[in-house]
Write an enzyme that holds these catalytic residues in place. Structure first.
Site, mmCIF file in Angstrom:
data_model
loop_
_atom_site.group_PDB
_atom_site.id
_atom_site.type_symbol
_atom_site.label_atom_id
_atom_site.label_comp_id
_atom_site.label_asym_id
_atom_site.label_seq_id
_atom_site.Cartn_x
_atom_site.Cartn_y
_atom_site.Cartn_z
ATOM 1 N N LYS A 76 0.865 -1.187 0.000
ATOM 2 C CA LYS A 76 0.000 0.000 0.000
ATOM 3 C C LYS A 76 0.897 1.231 0.000
ATOM 4 O O LYS A 76 1.989 1.220 0.585
ATOM 5 C CB LYS A 76 -0.857 0.007 1.278
ATOM 6 C CG LYS A 76 -2.174 0.706 1.116
ATOM 7 C CD LYS A 76 -3.211 -0.204 0.476
ATOM 8 C CE LYS A 76 -4.472 0.529 0.166
ATOM 9 N NZ LYS A 76 -5.507 -0.323 -0.416
ATOM 10 N N GLY A 177 -23.677 3.271 4.062
ATOM 11 C CA GLY A 177 -22.786 3.829 3.040
ATOM 12 C C GLY A 177 -23.281 3.496 1.650
ATOM 13 O O GLY A 177 -23.382 2.319 1.273
ATOM 14 N N GLY A 179 -22.063 4.768 -1.364
ATOM 15 C CA GLY A 179 -21.121 5.292 -2.360
ATOM 16 C C GLY A 179 -21.053 4.353 -3.558
ATOM 17 O O GLY A 179 -22.034 3.692 -3.907
ATOM 18 N N VAL A 181 -19.716 1.421 -4.055
ATOM 19 C CA VAL A 181 -20.045 0.010 -3.820
ATOM 20 C C VAL A 181 -21.441 -0.144 -3.227
ATOM 21 O O VAL A 181 -22.237 -0.975 -3.691
ATOM 22 C CB VAL A 181 -18.994 -0.649 -2.885
ATOM 23 C CG1 VAL A 181 -19.372 -2.084 -2.602
ATOM 24 C CG2 VAL A 181 -17.603 -0.577 -3.501
ATOM 25 N N TYR A 183 -24.122 1.634 -3.376
ATOM 26 C CA TYR A 183 -25.211 1.862 -4.330
ATOM 27 C C TYR A 183 -25.423 0.623 -5.219
ATOM 28 O O TYR A 183 -26.539 0.135 -5.382
ATOM 29 C CB TYR A 183 -24.899 3.105 -5.187
ATOM 30 C CG TYR A 183 -25.838 3.251 -6.353
ATOM 31 C CD1 TYR A 183 -27.113 3.773 -6.173
ATOM 32 C CD2 TYR A 183 -25.461 2.830 -7.629
ATOM 33 C CE1 TYR A 183 -28.001 3.870 -7.246
ATOM 34 C CE2 TYR A 183 -26.326 2.924 -8.701
ATOM 35 C CZ TYR A 183 -27.594 3.445 -8.501
ATOM 36 O OH TYR A 183 -28.468 3.527 -9.555
HETATM 37 P P1 NAI Z 1 -17.194 5.698 -1.505
HETATM 38 O O1 NAI Z 1 -16.320 6.759 -0.960
HETATM 39 O O2 NAI Z 1 -17.669 5.778 -2.901
HETATM 40 O O3 NAI Z 1 -18.479 5.523 -0.560
HETATM 41 C C1 NAI Z 1 -18.455 5.580 0.834
HETATM 42 C C2 NAI Z 1 -19.808 6.148 1.265
HETATM 43 O O4 NAI Z 1 -19.884 6.075 2.693
HETATM 44 C C3 NAI Z 1 -20.008 7.612 0.877
HETATM 45 O O5 NAI Z 1 -21.253 7.763 0.233
HETATM 46 C C4 NAI Z 1 -19.965 8.341 2.220
HETATM 47 O O6 NAI Z 1 -20.789 9.498 2.237
HETATM 48 C C5 NAI Z 1 -20.509 7.268 3.147
HETATM 49 N N1 NAI Z 1 -20.181 7.463 4.561
HETATM 50 C C6 NAI Z 1 -19.046 7.964 5.111
HETATM 51 N N2 NAI Z 1 -19.162 7.995 6.447
HETATM 52 C C7 NAI Z 1 -20.378 7.479 6.744
HETATM 53 C C8 NAI Z 1 -21.073 7.226 7.962
HETATM 54 N N3 NAI Z 1 -20.546 7.528 9.149
HETATM 55 N N4 NAI Z 1 -22.311 6.716 7.901
HETATM 56 C C9 NAI Z 1 -22.885 6.422 6.709
HETATM 57 N N5 NAI Z 1 -22.275 6.636 5.517
HETATM 58 C C10 NAI Z 1 -21.031 7.154 5.551
HETATM 59 O O7 NAI Z 1 -16.388 4.320 -1.245
HETATM 60 P P2 NAI Z 1 -16.623 2.919 -1.946
HETATM 61 O O8 NAI Z 1 -15.697 2.754 -3.073
HETATM 62 O O9 NAI Z 1 -18.085 2.693 -2.121
HETATM 63 O O10 NAI Z 1 -16.084 1.929 -0.804
HETATM 64 C C11 NAI Z 1 -16.848 1.654 0.358
HETATM 65 C C12 NAI Z 1 -16.024 0.814 1.321
HETATM 66 O O11 NAI Z 1 -15.659 -0.405 0.683
HETATM 67 C C13 NAI Z 1 -14.720 1.460 1.767
HETATM 68 O O12 NAI Z 1 -14.448 1.065 3.098
HETATM 69 C C14 NAI Z 1 -13.684 0.867 0.837
HETATM 70 O O13 NAI Z 1 -12.401 0.849 1.421
HETATM 71 C C15 NAI Z 1 -14.241 -0.535 0.684
HETATM 72 N N6 NAI Z 1 -13.828 -1.203 -0.542
HETATM 73 C C16 NAI Z 1 -14.095 -0.625 -1.749
HETATM 74 C C17 NAI Z 1 -13.723 -1.245 -2.930
HETATM 75 C C18 NAI Z 1 -14.047 -0.680 -4.270
HETATM 76 O O14 NAI Z 1 -13.945 -1.411 -5.261
HETATM 77 N N7 NAI Z 1 -14.465 0.573 -4.377
HETATM 78 C C19 NAI Z 1 -12.976 -2.533 -2.899
HETATM 79 C C20 NAI Z 1 -12.832 -3.094 -1.566
HETATM 80 C C21 NAI Z 1 -13.224 -2.420 -0.450
#
Ligand code: NAI
Length: 342
Positions: A76, A177, A179, A181, A183
């Site tokens: 990382k 959450g 975001g 993933v 969604y």
């Molecule tokens: P993202 O940044 O697109 O979405 C995260 C969402 O969580 C955002 O909509 C944000 O507003 C919301 N959020 C933040 N704090 C919050 C809280 N206290 N309560 C409710 N919602 C909250 O991130 P993404 O890509 O969707 O990833 C989500 C998780 O999955 C992260 O932990 C990431 O490390 C993990 N992950 C993502 C991968 C990917 O392919 N994008 C792969 C493996 C793990």
């Protein structure tokens, strides 16, 4: 933290005062192949917090690739965000030069706070980077989509283990959450007939999921005590901790977030509570599987087929936990430790 007495292979500190670059590359393991893991661009409370984050995330990548049967190790990078730094082009090209010096022992990609254009800057300096424009994972958010698909399959495996059937009709799934993933996960879950309770700190994202999928909205501080079958953390790490575990009113925890357990003992606590925990690095491996297919050579269909194996991998973990009377978190770790020993 005693940084010298950890099991990682290399910890590299980069500083270039002329451009305001402060970065860390953590190579946890190259035992199973080159270390692979994204680059985070983040403002940390302290330098120690940044080191800890890099090391923890790098180790998580080792475990994720190993249990998914991928020929990669774990690494990382983090760039510390701070005032007065040079442009992103200058910072990421400088990082790219350092990655090039490592001659392939570390391959970077996107993570929190970084995007495709940052990886394009890195690519100008080194081929050891993924998630660049036009790559398999970058097109139409394929990486996030496959992560969500893997989590969906993992939820099915968890339901089968707890209820004897993977049928989602009338099952309540609480998603934290919405975001990239979260969604996509809601889309898969709705299609399979689940009832959704959802939250996000961003109300626009909640509104979208409520309107599109008929989900029930919930306040961010209430989601973890919402009665449901599955709690699916798809936002922050460290969400399963001393404060929150007593609040859970679910049979299963299965979601995308990385490093969900604040400490490994919280995996034991879930076991004691009789809640089935789908270990995060097993269920959320869809993204790294896409990246590995991109590196080894293959198309979207190949990637999807490999993601479909997450269901079986998770079932093996659940069976091993049951057989040995240990937590699922411990069972997954045990499988990885055997693979790394062999
Ligand atoms: P993202 O940044 O697109 O979405 C995260 C969402 O969580 C955002 O909509 C944000 O507003 C919301 N959020 C933040 N704090 C919050 C809280 N206290 N309560 C409710 N919602 C909250 O991130 P993404 O890509 O969707 O990833 C989500 C998780 O999955 C992260 O932990 C990431 O490390 C993990 N992950 C993502 C991968 C990917 O392919 N994008 C792969 C493996 C793990």
């Amino acid at each position: 933290m005693d940084v010298w007495n950890q099991s990682y292979e290399q910890l590299i500190f980069l500083q270039d005062r002329s451009i305001g670059l402060k970065a860390i590359i953590a190579i946890d393991s190259t035992k199973l192949g080159p270390s692979l893991g994204g680059c985070r661009f983040w403002q940390y409370a302290s330098d120690e917090a940044a080191v800890l984050d890099a090391l923890r995330l790098a180790q998580g990548m080792t475990y994720k690739s190993a249990i998914s049967g991928l020929p990669f190790g774990g690494g990382k990078a983090v760039i510390l965000s701070q005032p007065g730094q040079s442009s992103r082009e200058i910072l990421f090209r400088a990082l790219g030069q350092h990655i090039q010096n490592l001659q392939g022992s570390y391959i970077t990609g996107m993570d929190l706070g970084t995007d495709v254009s940052d990886m394009d800057w890195v690519r100008l300096e080194t081929p050891y980077v993924t998630d660049v424009s036009g790559s398999l994972g970058a097109v139409n958010d394929f990486t996030a989509k496959m992560t969500a698909y893997g989590v969906f399959l993992g939820i099915q495996a968890s339901l089968k283990t707890v209820y004897g059937s993977e049928n989602m009709q009338q099952k309540i799934i609480a998603v934290q959450g919405l975001g990239k993933v979260g969604y996509q996960l809601c889309r898969y879950l709705k299609h399979a007939g689940a009832e959704l309770v959802v939250t996000d700190v961003d109300s626009k994202r909640v509104k979208k999921v409520v309107e599109e999928f008929g989900a029930i909205p919930c306040k961010p501080d209430v989601i973890m005590r919402t009665p449901c079958d599955v709690f699916s953390p798809c936002a922050l790490g460290g969400i399963l901790n001393d404060f929150t575990l007593g609040q859970l009113d679910c049979s299963i925890v299965a979601g995308a977030a990385n490093n969900q357990l604040a400490e490994s003992r919280h995996g034991e606590k879930l076991h004691e509570l009789g809640i089935l925990y789908a270990p995060d690095y097993v269920i959320n491996a869809g993204g790294i599987i896409v990246t590995s297919v991109e590196l080894i050579g293959g198309d979207a269909a190949t990637a999807q087929q490999k993601v479909e194996k997450i269901n079986g991998t998770l079932m093996n973990v659940f069976q091993a936990a049951d057989e040995h009377g240990i937590s699922t978190a411990a069972a997954a770790n045990r499988i990885v430790e055997q693979l790394l020993k062999g």
